[in-house]
Write a protein that holds these residues in place. Structure first.
Motif, PDB file in Angstrom:
ATOM      1  N   UNK A 127       0.684  -1.223  -0.043  1.00 26.14           N
ATOM      2  CA  UNK A 127      -0.143   0.039   0.131  1.00 26.14           C
ATOM      3  C   UNK A 127       0.784   1.105   0.035  1.00 26.14           C
ATOM      4  N   UNK A 128       0.322   2.102  -0.592  1.00 20.97           N
ATOM      5  CA  UNK A 128       1.237   3.572  -0.751  1.00 20.97           C
ATOM      6  C   UNK A 128      -0.057   4.544  -0.415  1.00 20.97           C
ATOM      7  N   UNK A 129       0.243   5.322   0.528  1.00 27.16           N
ATOM      8  CA  UNK A 129      -0.820   6.235   0.842  1.00 27.16           C
ATOM      9  C   UNK A 129      -0.184   7.867   0.746  1.00 27.16           C
ATOM     10  N   UNK A 130      -0.625   8.594  -0.027  1.00 25.54           N
ATOM     11  CA  UNK A 130      -0.044  10.042  -0.098  1.00 25.54           C
ATOM     12  C   UNK A 130      -1.126  10.831   0.369  1.00 25.54           C
ATOM     13  N   UNK A 131      -0.551  11.771   0.918  1.00 25.83           N
ATOM     14  CA  UNK A 131      -1.777  12.861   1.463  1.00 25.83           C
ATOM     15  C   UNK A 131      -1.143  14.243   1.177  1.00 25.83           C
ATOM     16  N   UNK A 132      -2.083  15.203   1.075  1.00 23.04           N
ATOM     17  CA  UNK A 132      -1.662  16.624   0.887  1.00 23.04           C
ATOM     18  C   UNK A 132      -2.284  17.638   2.036  1.00 23.04           C
ATOM     19  N   UNK A 133      -1.392  18.425   2.488  1.00 20.84           N
ATOM     20  CA  UNK A 133      -2.155  19.204   3.811  1.00 20.84           C
ATOM     21  C   UNK A 133      -2.314  20.710   3.285  1.00 20.84           C
ATOM     22  N   UNK A 134      -1.889  21.637   3.998  1.00 20.77           N
ATOM     23  CA  UNK A 134      -2.243  22.980   4.113  1.00 20.77           C
ATOM     24  C   UNK A 134      -2.335  23.741   2.799  1.00 20.77           C
ATOM     25  N   UNK A 135      -1.194  23.610   2.058  1.00 24.51           N
ATOM     26  CA  UNK A 135      -1.219  24.202   0.651  1.00 24.51           C
ATOM     27  C   UNK A 135      -2.170  23.762  -0.242  1.00 24.51           C
ATOM     28  N   UNK A 136      -2.314  22.617  -0.139  1.00 29.83           N
ATOM     29  CA  UNK A 136      -3.576  21.883  -0.978  1.00 29.83           C
ATOM     30  C   UNK A 136      -4.900  22.268  -0.648  1.00 29.83           C
ATOM     31  N   UNK A 137      -5.076  22.313   0.588  1.00 27.10           N
ATOM     32  CA  UNK A 137      -6.577  22.672   0.980  1.00 27.10           C
ATOM     33  C   UNK A 137      -6.745  23.988   0.602  1.00 27.10           C
ATOM     34  N   UNK A 138      -5.747  25.005   0.739  1.00 28.22           N
ATOM     35  CA  UNK A 138      -6.046  26.283   0.266  1.00 28.22           C
ATOM     36  C   UNK A 138      -5.802  26.576  -1.167  1.00 28.22           C
ATOM     37  N   UNK A 139      -5.190  25.821  -2.141  1.00 25.02           N
ATOM     38  CA  UNK A 139      -5.140  26.238  -3.557  1.00 25.02           C
ATOM     39  C   UNK A 139      -6.361  26.030  -4.082  1.00 25.02           C
ATOM     40  N   UNK A 140      -6.608  27.089  -5.126  1.00 31.37           N
ATOM     41  CA  UNK A 140      -7.748  27.245  -5.960  1.00 31.37           C
ATOM     42  C   UNK A 140      -7.678  26.024  -7.115  1.00 31.37           C
ATOM     43  N   UNK A 141      -6.500  25.841  -7.117  1.00 29.62           N
ATOM     44  CA  UNK A 141      -6.210  24.930  -8.497  1.00 29.62           C
ATOM     45  C   UNK A 141      -5.830  23.286  -7.821  1.00 29.62           C
ATOM     46  N   UNK A 142      -6.129  22.949  -6.664  1.00 27.93           N
ATOM     47  CA  UNK A 142      -6.063  21.611  -6.027  1.00 27.93           C
ATOM     48  C   UNK A 142      -6.444  20.518  -6.840  1.00 27.93           C
ATOM     49  N   UNK A 143      -7.538  20.634  -7.288  1.00 24.77           N
ATOM     50  CA  UNK A 143      -8.375  19.477  -8.066  1.00 24.77           C
ATOM     51  C   UNK A 143      -7.271  19.359  -9.252  1.00 24.77           C
ATOM     52  N   UNK A 144      -6.850  20.165  -9.966  1.00 24.47           N
ATOM     53  CA  UNK A 144      -6.012  19.943 -11.228  1.00 24.47           C
ATOM     54  C   UNK A 144      -4.641  19.362 -10.904  1.00 24.47           C
ATOM     55  N   UNK A 145      -4.098  19.802  -9.821  1.00 22.62           N
ATOM     56  CA  UNK A 145      -3.035  19.134  -9.154  1.00 22.62           C
ATOM     57  C   UNK A 145      -3.120  17.925  -8.914  1.00 22.62           C
ATOM     58  N   UNK A 146      -4.170  17.455  -8.150  1.00 21.87           N
ATOM     59  CA  UNK A 146      -4.399  15.967  -7.535  1.00 21.87           C
ATOM     60  C   UNK A 146      -4.531  15.219  -9.065  1.00 21.87           C
TER      61      UNK A 146
END
Length: 153
Positions: free
Chosen positions: A76-95
């Motif tokens: 298993x490989x779990x990757x999580x993003x925190x504050x910067x991606x919670x705030x980024x308006x373009x987070x969905x595109x990055x994900x």
């Protein structure tokens, strides 16, 4: 026979990776770790969106993490993003771009971040802590959790 697991933390100031061998339940050894100083939060906290430079650097780092995980055939490989991606308006595109690299990235809440930090600290303790107060001062947020071995409050 050992099983291998990997985790990645996509934070505001760095991307971190650890790969561990689990020989028996409750016991693990860190075999590989890496830290890439990609400052995703730098632009996000000023403009509200990710910079092209930090996005490309993050994608390159995550691709390297994925390749290392594949070499060990991780279970298993779990990757999580925190504050910067919670705030980024373009987070969905990055994900979506990260998913294209082969890494399923999850943007987690502040509560989940605090819970994971507590679990990580508790797993490394060599004594039984009845109750702990954990404060994580990150590049873009501060999380506080009270926890014991059974749960985070």
């Amino acid at each position: 026979m050992a099983e291998y697991f990997a985790v990645a933390d996509v934070g505001s100031n760095a991307l971190r990776f650890q790969l561990a061998s689990v020989d028996q339940p409750g016991w693990y050894r860190i075999l590989e770790q890496d830290r890439q100083p990609v400052r995703l939060g730098h632009e996000v906290f000023q403009t509200g969106s990710l910079s092209a430079t930090s996005t490309e650097a993050a994608l390159e780092a995550l691709h390297g993490f994925k390749n290392l995980a594949e070499r060990y055939q991780v279970k298993a490989f779990r990757a999580v993003a925190t504050s910067a991606l919670r705030e980024a308006s373009d987070a969905r595109a990055f994900v979506a771009r990260v998913k294209g690299v082969g890494v399923p990235l999850e943007v987690i809440s502040e509560e989940e971040e605090a819970r994971l930090i507590s679990l990580g600290i508790m797993s490394g303790l060599r004594f039984d802590l009845p109750l702990g107060l954990f404060v994580d001062i990150g590049g873009g947020s501060v999380e506080v959790a009270v926890a014991n071995r059974a749960q985070t409050f």
